[in-house]
Design an enzyme around this catalytic site. Structure first.
Site, PDB file in Angstrom:
ATOM      1  N   ASP A 102      90.658   2.984 -39.446  1.00 55.01           N
ATOM      2  CA  ASP A 102      90.817   3.727 -40.699  1.00 55.01           C
ATOM      3  C   ASP A 102      90.226   5.132 -40.636  1.00 55.01           C
ATOM      4  O   ASP A 102      90.835   6.090 -41.078  1.00 55.01           O
ATOM      5  CB  ASP A 102      90.239   2.939 -41.890  1.00 55.01           C
TER       6      ASP A 102
ATOM      7  N   ASP B 170      83.946   8.654 -38.536  1.00 54.25           N
ATOM      8  CA  ASP B 170      82.939   9.368 -39.316  1.00 54.25           C
ATOM      9  C   ASP B 170      81.893   9.859 -38.318  1.00 54.25           C
ATOM     10  O   ASP B 170      82.087  10.890 -37.673  1.00 54.25           O
ATOM     11  CB  ASP B 170      82.399   8.375 -40.359  1.00 54.25           C
TER      12      ASP B 170
ATOM     13  N   PHE C 144      83.114  11.111 -49.492  1.00 51.62           N
ATOM     14  CA  PHE C 144      83.257   9.660 -49.356  1.00 51.62           C
ATOM     15  C   PHE C 144      84.567   9.233 -49.992  1.00 51.62           C
ATOM     16  O   PHE C 144      84.818   9.506 -51.168  1.00 51.62           O
ATOM     17  CB  PHE C 144      82.078   8.922 -49.994  1.00 51.62           C
TER      18      PHE C 144
HETATM   19  P1  IMP Z   1      81.438   5.651 -38.074  1.00 54.69           P
HETATM   20  O1  IMP Z   1      80.315   6.364 -38.768  1.00 54.69           O
HETATM   21  O2  IMP Z   1      82.375   6.600 -37.391  1.00 54.69           O
HETATM   22  O3  IMP Z   1      80.892   4.596 -37.162  1.00 54.69           O
HETATM   23  O4  IMP Z   1      82.289   4.952 -39.201  1.00 54.69           O
HETATM   24  C1  IMP Z   1      81.985   3.669 -39.526  1.00 54.69           C
HETATM   25  C2  IMP Z   1      82.600   3.086 -40.716  1.00 54.69           C
HETATM   26  O5  IMP Z   1      81.998   3.662 -41.864  1.00 54.69           O
HETATM   27  C3  IMP Z   1      84.072   3.260 -40.917  1.00 54.69           C
HETATM   28  O6  IMP Z   1      84.864   2.418 -40.120  1.00 54.69           O
HETATM   29  C4  IMP Z   1      84.145   2.895 -42.378  1.00 54.69           C
HETATM   30  O7  IMP Z   1      84.129   1.494 -42.535  1.00 54.69           O
HETATM   31  C5  IMP Z   1      82.855   3.474 -42.935  1.00 54.69           C
HETATM   32  N1  IMP Z   1      83.086   4.767 -43.584  1.00 54.69           N
HETATM   33  C6  IMP Z   1      82.780   5.989 -43.140  1.00 54.69           C
HETATM   34  N2  IMP Z   1      83.137   6.936 -44.007  1.00 54.69           N
HETATM   35  C7  IMP Z   1      83.701   6.271 -45.055  1.00 54.69           C
HETATM   36  C8  IMP Z   1      84.288   6.698 -46.290  1.00 54.69           C
HETATM   37  O8  IMP Z   1      84.383   7.890 -46.641  1.00 54.69           O
HETATM   38  N3  IMP Z   1      84.769   5.701 -47.084  1.00 54.69           N
HETATM   39  C9  IMP Z   1      84.712   4.386 -46.759  1.00 54.69           C
HETATM   40  N4  IMP Z   1      84.169   3.952 -45.621  1.00 54.69           N
HETATM   41  C10 IMP Z   1      83.669   4.891 -44.775  1.00 54.69           C
HETATM   42 MG    MG Z   2      86.307   0.858 -40.249  1.00 55.90          MG
END
Ligand code: IMP
Ligand code: MG
Length: 173
Positions: free
Chosen positions: A97, A100, A149
């Protein structure tokens, strides 16, 4: 349910871009039968629309990784439910999805790469590039968004709002 947040990516914009991503995948994988691996839970809607837009032979599988309560990833990742198929020798596309910080994707790529797929690429719906903590290569990107977010179209806040057909910004996070 009240309409939460302000729309960032409309349903029409999502569907138009996903149609393009599907065509790119179909072109790049026309000679193969890739496995598209959806990352649960966030990518389930994207995965469903993407595979319908990718008109080639493909198989699907899902992997569940830990998500931490609230809004932000803590950086520690764990597999909650594993793939049902071996991927050795296969062409694998991770369908995620959002990137981040990049920590989840880095962990997933390392984990799947250790199973010796023939190739491993990543397709993400949304890239929040400003928030990156670790450099991770992403091959297909739907949309690049600022550091906000988001909820809707698979994105949740405490488990809610995944079922909105558009992506919205949840303010006050
Ligand atoms: P990472 O920080 O790249 O490891 O992202 C990890 C997870 O954080 C993603 O797969 C989402 O589940 C969640 N996440 C990060 N940003 C958002 C957001 O804006 N909305 C909802 N979930 C988020
Ligand atoms: Mg995810």
């Amino acid at each position: 349910m009240a309409r939460p947040g302000r729309v960032l990516i409309s349903e029409a914009e999502l569907q138009a871009r996903i149609a393009e991503l599907g065509q790119e995948l179909a072109r790049d994988y026309a000679q193969q039968t890739p496995i598209l691996v959806g990352v649960l839970q966030g990518a389930f809607l994207f995965m469903a629309d993407l595979v319908r837009a990718t008109r080639i032979d493909l198989t699907t599988d899902f992997i569940g990784v830990s998500s931490y309560g609230g809004s932000r990833s803590s950086g520690q990742v764990r597999i909650l439910s594993d793939l049902s198929l071996p991927i050795e020798g296969r062409d694998v596309v991770i369908v995620e999805d959002i990137v981040d910080t990049g920590l989840t994707l880095t962990y997933l790529k390392r984990t799947l790469d250790a199973r010796h797929p023939r190739s491993l690429r990543v397709c993400v719906l949304v890239d929040k590039i400003e928030r990156r903590k670790v450099d991770v290569a992403v091959d297909y990107v739907g949309f690049t968004i600022p550091n906000v977010f988001v909820i809707g179209y698979g994105f949740d806040h405490d488990g809610l709002y995944r079922n909105l057909p558009y992506v919205a910004v949840l303010d006050g996070i």
